[in-house]
Write an enzyme that holds these catalytic residues in place. Structure first.
Site, PDB file in Angstrom:
ATOM      1  N   LYS A  23       0.835  -1.211   0.000  1.00  0.00           N
ATOM      2  CA  LYS A  23       0.000   0.000   0.000  1.00  0.00           C
ATOM      3  C   LYS A  23       0.867   1.259   0.000  1.00  0.00           C
ATOM      4  CE  LYS A  23      -1.708   1.793   3.993  1.00  0.00           C
ATOM      5  NZ  LYS A  23      -1.489   3.231   4.127  1.00  0.00           N
ATOM      6  N   ASN A  24       1.881   1.271   0.855  1.00  0.00           N
ATOM      7  CA  ASN A  24       2.661   2.504   1.010  1.00  0.00           C
ATOM      8  C   ASN A  24       3.614   2.766  -0.145  1.00  0.00           C
ATOM      9  OD1 ASN A  24       1.299   3.026   3.317  1.00  0.00           O
ATOM     10  ND2 ASN A  24       3.007   2.647   4.727  1.00  0.00           N
ATOM     11  N   ARG A  93      -5.895   9.863   3.986  1.00  0.00           N
ATOM     12  CA  ARG A  93      -5.016  10.679   4.789  1.00  0.00           C
ATOM     13  C   ARG A  93      -3.770  11.091   4.012  1.00  0.00           C
ATOM     14  NH1 ARG A  93      -2.463   6.987   8.380  1.00  0.00           N
ATOM     15  NH2 ARG A  93      -0.892   7.257   6.821  1.00  0.00           N
ATOM     16  N   CYS A 117      -5.555  13.181  12.134  1.00  0.00           N
ATOM     17  CA  CYS A 117      -6.032  11.856  11.784  1.00  0.00           C
ATOM     18  C   CYS A 117      -5.976  11.014  13.032  1.00  0.00           C
ATOM     19  CB  CYS A 117      -5.183  11.235  10.693  1.00  0.00           C
ATOM     20  SG  CYS A 117      -3.663  10.579  11.319  1.00  0.00           S
ATOM     21  N   ARG A 122      -1.019  15.585  12.052  1.00  0.00           N
ATOM     22  CA  ARG A 122       0.006  15.229  11.052  1.00  0.00           C
ATOM     23  C   ARG A 122       0.502  16.486  10.389  1.00  0.00           C
ATOM     24  NH1 ARG A 122      -0.332   9.193  10.011  1.00  0.00           N
ATOM     25  NH2 ARG A 122       0.990   9.378   8.194  1.00  0.00           N
ATOM     26  N   PRO A 123       1.524  17.086  10.945  1.00  0.00           N
ATOM     27  CA  PRO A 123       2.032  18.317  10.360  1.00  0.00           C
ATOM     28  C   PRO A 123       2.637  18.060   8.980  1.00  0.00           C
ATOM     29  CG  PRO A 123       3.457  17.572  12.151  1.00  0.00           C
ATOM     30  CD  PRO A 123       2.287  16.632  12.105  1.00  0.00           C
ATOM     31  N   ILE A 124       2.631  19.110   8.142  1.00  0.00           N
ATOM     32  CA  ILE A 124       3.254  18.971   6.816  1.00  0.00           C
ATOM     33  C   ILE A 124       4.336  20.038   6.632  1.00  0.00           C
ATOM     34  CG2 ILE A 124       1.319  17.800   5.691  1.00  0.00           C
ATOM     35  CD1 ILE A 124       0.617  20.565   4.448  1.00  0.00           C
ATOM     36  N   ASP A 125       4.854  20.533   7.766  1.00  0.00           N
ATOM     37  CA  ASP A 125       5.853  21.610   7.693  1.00  0.00           C
ATOM     38  C   ASP A 125       7.085  21.229   6.870  1.00  0.00           C
ATOM     39  OD1 ASP A 125       6.023  19.822   9.945  1.00  0.00           O
ATOM     40  OD2 ASP A 125       7.762  20.946  10.627  1.00  0.00           O
ATOM     41  N   LEU A 126       7.519  19.969   6.949  1.00  0.00           N
ATOM     42  CA  LEU A 126       8.725  19.575   6.208  1.00  0.00           C
ATOM     43  C   LEU A 126       8.473  19.627   4.698  1.00  0.00           C
ATOM     44  CD1 LEU A 126       9.774  16.552   8.464  1.00  0.00           C
ATOM     45  CD2 LEU A 126      10.756  18.847   8.448  1.00  0.00           C
ATOM     46  N   ILE A 329       7.516   7.468  16.772  1.00  0.00           N
ATOM     47  CA  ILE A 329       7.207   8.157  15.504  1.00  0.00           C
ATOM     48  C   ILE A 329       5.923   8.990  15.607  1.00  0.00           C
ATOM     49  CG2 ILE A 329       6.862   7.868  13.007  1.00  0.00           C
ATOM     50  CD1 ILE A 329       9.627   6.910  13.861  1.00  0.00           C
ATOM     51  N   ARG A 399      -8.687  -0.207   4.379  1.00  0.00           N
ATOM     52  CA  ARG A 399      -7.775   0.769   3.774  1.00  0.00           C
ATOM     53  C   ARG A 399      -6.466   0.096   3.377  1.00  0.00           C
ATOM     54  NH1 ARG A 399      -5.895   4.616   7.636  1.00  0.00           N
ATOM     55  NH2 ARG A 399      -4.396   4.792   5.973  1.00  0.00           N
TER      56      ARG A 399
HETATM   57  C1  UD1 Z   1       4.298   7.009   6.120  1.00  0.00           C
HETATM   58  C2  UD1 Z   1       3.408   5.799   5.967  1.00  0.00           C
HETATM   59  C3  UD1 Z   1       2.852   5.372   7.310  1.00  0.00           C
HETATM   60  C4  UD1 Z   1       3.989   5.141   8.307  1.00  0.00           C
HETATM   61  C5  UD1 Z   1       4.902   6.365   8.354  1.00  0.00           C
HETATM   62  C6  UD1 Z   1       6.123   6.165   9.226  1.00  0.00           C
HETATM   63  C7  UD1 Z   1       2.465   6.079   3.739  1.00  0.00           C
HETATM   64  C8  UD1 Z   1       1.257   6.319   2.914  1.00  0.00           C
HETATM   65  N1  UD1 Z   1       2.309   6.120   5.063  1.00  0.00           N
HETATM   66  O1  UD1 Z   1       3.489   8.074   6.597  1.00  0.00           O
HETATM   67  O2  UD1 Z   1       2.122   4.146   7.147  1.00  0.00           O
HETATM   68  O3  UD1 Z   1       3.443   4.919   9.588  1.00  0.00           O
HETATM   69  O4  UD1 Z   1       5.351   6.692   7.028  1.00  0.00           O
HETATM   70  O5  UD1 Z   1       6.849   5.072   8.765  1.00  0.00           O
HETATM   71  O6  UD1 Z   1       3.524   5.788   3.230  1.00  0.00           O
HETATM   72  N2  UD1 Z   1       6.233  14.912  10.354  1.00  0.00           N
HETATM   73  C9  UD1 Z   1       6.382  16.249  10.663  1.00  0.00           C
HETATM   74  N3  UD1 Z   1       6.331  17.162   9.641  1.00  0.00           N
HETATM   75  C10 UD1 Z   1       6.148  16.802   8.333  1.00  0.00           C
HETATM   76  C11 UD1 Z   1       6.007  15.420   8.044  1.00  0.00           C
HETATM   77  C12 UD1 Z   1       6.052  14.491   9.083  1.00  0.00           C
HETATM   78  O7  UD1 Z   1       6.535  16.642  11.821  1.00  0.00           O
HETATM   79  O8  UD1 Z   1       6.116  17.678   7.459  1.00  0.00           O
HETATM   80  C13 UD1 Z   1       6.257  13.920  11.473  1.00  0.00           C
HETATM   81  C14 UD1 Z   1       4.932  13.184  11.580  1.00  0.00           C
HETATM   82  O9  UD1 Z   1       4.004  13.914  12.343  1.00  0.00           O
HETATM   83  C15 UD1 Z   1       5.340  11.904  12.265  1.00  0.00           C
HETATM   84  C16 UD1 Z   1       6.729  11.649  11.691  1.00  0.00           C
HETATM   85  O10 UD1 Z   1       7.180  12.900  11.166  1.00  0.00           O
HETATM   86  O11 UD1 Z   1       5.430  12.090  13.644  1.00  0.00           O
HETATM   87  C17 UD1 Z   1       6.756  10.583  10.599  1.00  0.00           C
HETATM   88  O12 UD1 Z   1       5.963  10.986   9.529  1.00  0.00           O
HETATM   89  P1  UD1 Z   1       6.247  10.545   8.021  1.00  0.00           P
HETATM   90  O13 UD1 Z   1       7.508   9.761   7.951  1.00  0.00           O
HETATM   91  O14 UD1 Z   1       6.110  11.763   7.162  1.00  0.00           O
HETATM   92  O15 UD1 Z   1       5.044   9.560   7.757  1.00  0.00           O
HETATM   93  P2  UD1 Z   1       4.017   9.569   6.570  1.00  0.00           P
HETATM   94  O16 UD1 Z   1       4.744   9.799   5.276  1.00  0.00           O
HETATM   95  O17 UD1 Z   1       2.868  10.445   6.892  1.00  0.00           O
END
Ligand code: UD1
Length: 420
Positions: A23-24, A93, A117, A122-126, A329, A399
């Site tokens: 899926k991922n 999501r 979620c 789930r921040p997207i700042d990065l 995480i 899902r």
């Molecule tokens: C992906 C996977 C999910 C898995 C996760 C960690 C998919 C569709 N989903 O989610 O199943 O659990 O990797 O292996 O592939 N974060 C920030 N800022 C950002 C982005 C992330 O602070 O801009 C934080 C998140 O809140 C979280 C951590 O970084 O605490 C890990 O997130 P990330 O690695 O981005 O996971 P996803 O890509 O959302």
């Protein structure tokens, strides 16, 4: 009527099961088909509600999509829209995964904010910082986030403060057609990152180093369509390993990449399972009663995956001794513990730590899934519980798992889906 899974636990699992595509991997690859600007065939694509949601977004954006013989095709020659409305964002999501790909096709991209979620905010700042460095201007307005670029994005250095999977994927895709070279440092190293890089490279991108901490993307003028096969799902594999482990079973998993599953192997071995590898097969043989694991700490790959935390925790509920889990995480990824407790599990949580005191028997109970991997944990526990477990809120399970009840029934479990 909402459907539920009814499981009569206590059956020892044995036999063979084949693992589907990941899926991922499928989700970011489907998003990236948009950047290809041509016809892509995605083989080994799992049939999941999240994949359907990604297909709905692609169609909305103007792509032609369709299934044929287990292959998902996307023709992204014509893109007619550059925004994803709220209803479609909410369906999945990970719709933020479309951002990088949309920016390769549109000068202005509008997304509704992904919001929180079931795993906490789930921040997207990065994602935003990185695309900003590449020249996108970002603006937030009315619950929407708007990205604009004048001309092509620019390659640059992108040091990530945390190896985010989604951010690494978005940057790689956006950088594929940027002007100049992008260097991501502290990139996520998950196998799904390498799979996406392989897909993009088959489309004509020039990405090196994916799977390592430094990924280098030399921008090209344009991409083209390709044929790609998605890697096997390492978390689905871990789920079947857990199902075998908790029932004292003996199961052969087909279509697995051993290296990708390695981060969970020591935990199953610590529980007393014997695991052997042969090509793309993994055999797991479990003892009658599992041992506890001392300490599991979720980490970015190649550490223990957060997506396997709930599933392995389910196994430890019936193990001999106490097990400790640290979730590093996500903020709130222990919501399954309250449901496992209804089945007789003894679990104490404090923030990001959970302590499981193994009990000798779990009892069947009505339980409700709280999130995707939590749902799989409840199914796992139900396989070993005495009496009937009814798992509701299956939309979470659906899902990420294709035909899980058929696979488990094929291994000898007494499990069926019925109307609530
Ligand atoms: C992906 C996977 C999910 C898995 C996760 C960690 C998919 C569709 N989903 O989610 O199943 O659990 O990797 O292996 O592939 N974060 C920030 N800022 C950002 C982005 C992330 O602070 O801009 C934080 C998140 O809140 C979280 C951590 O970084 O605490 C890990 O997130 P990330 O690695 O981005 O996971 P996803 O890509 O959302």
């Amino acid at each position: 009527m909402m459907s539920v899974l009814k499981i009569n636990g206590g059956k020892r699992l044995s036999g063979e099961v084949s693992v589907h595509g990941a899926k991922n991997s499928a989700l970011p690859v489907l998003a990236a088909t948009l950047a290809a600007g041509g016809k892509c065939e995605i083989h080994n694509c799992p049939r999941l509600s999240d994949v359907e949601a990604a297909g709905a977004i692609l169609s909305y954006l103007g792509c032609r999509t369709g299934w044929s013989d287990g292959v998902f095709s996307v023709d992204s020659s014509d893109v007619s829209r550059c925004e994803i409305p709220d209803e479609l964002m909410r369906e999945m999501r990970s719709s933020i995964a479309f951002l990088g790909a949309m920016l390769t096709r549109c000068e202005c991209v509008k997304l509704s904010m992904p919001g929180g979620c079931e795993l906490g905010p789930r921040p997207i700042d990065l994602h935003i910082d990185a695309l900003g460095r590449m020249g996108a201007r970002v603006e937030e307005r009315d619950g929407c986030i708007i990205f604009r670029r004048g001309g092509r994005l620019r390659g640059c250095r992108v040091p990530l403060s945390f190896p985010s999977v989604g951010a690494t994927e978005n940057i790689m895709t956006a950088a594929s057609t940027a002007k100049g070279t992008t260097v991501i440092t502290n990139a996520a190293r998950e196998p799904e990152i390498s799979d996406l890089a392989d897909f993009l490279n088959s489309c004509g991108a020039r990405i090196g180093g994916a799977g390592g901490s430094t990924v280098v993307i030399e921008g090209v003028e344009r991409l083209h369509g390709c044929i790609h096969s998605v890697i096997p799902d390492r978390i689905e594999a871990a789920t079947y390993m857990a199902a075998a482990a908790i029932t004292g079973g003996s199961v052969l998993l087909k279509n697995v990449i051993a290296e990708h599953v390695m981060p969970v192997v020591p935990s199953f071995e610590e529980m007393g399972c014997v695991i052997s590898f042969c090509g793309s097969d993994i055999k797991i043989e479990a003892p009658q009663r599992l041992h506890a694991v001392r300490y599991i700490r979720t980490m970015p790959y190649p550490g223990f995956p957060t997506d396997a935390q709930a599933i392995v925790m389910a196994c430890t509920c019936r193990a001999d001794g106490s097990s400790v889990f640290a979730e590093t995480i996500f903020d709130s990824r222990f919501r399954h513990t309250a449901e496992l407790a209804r089945m007789g599990a003894r679990i104490k949580t404090d923030g990001r730590i959970a302590v499981v005191e193994g009990v000798s028997r779990l009892c069947g109970a009505p339980v409700a899934a709280t999130d995707l991997r939590g749902a799989a944990a409840l199914v796992t526990a139900g396989l070993a519980a005495e009496g009937t477990t009814t798992v509701s809120q299956l939309r979470h399970l659906d899902r990420g798992y294709q035909d899980i009840e058929t696979a488990l029934a094929g291994l000898g479990a007494d499990i069926k889906r019925t109307d609530g």
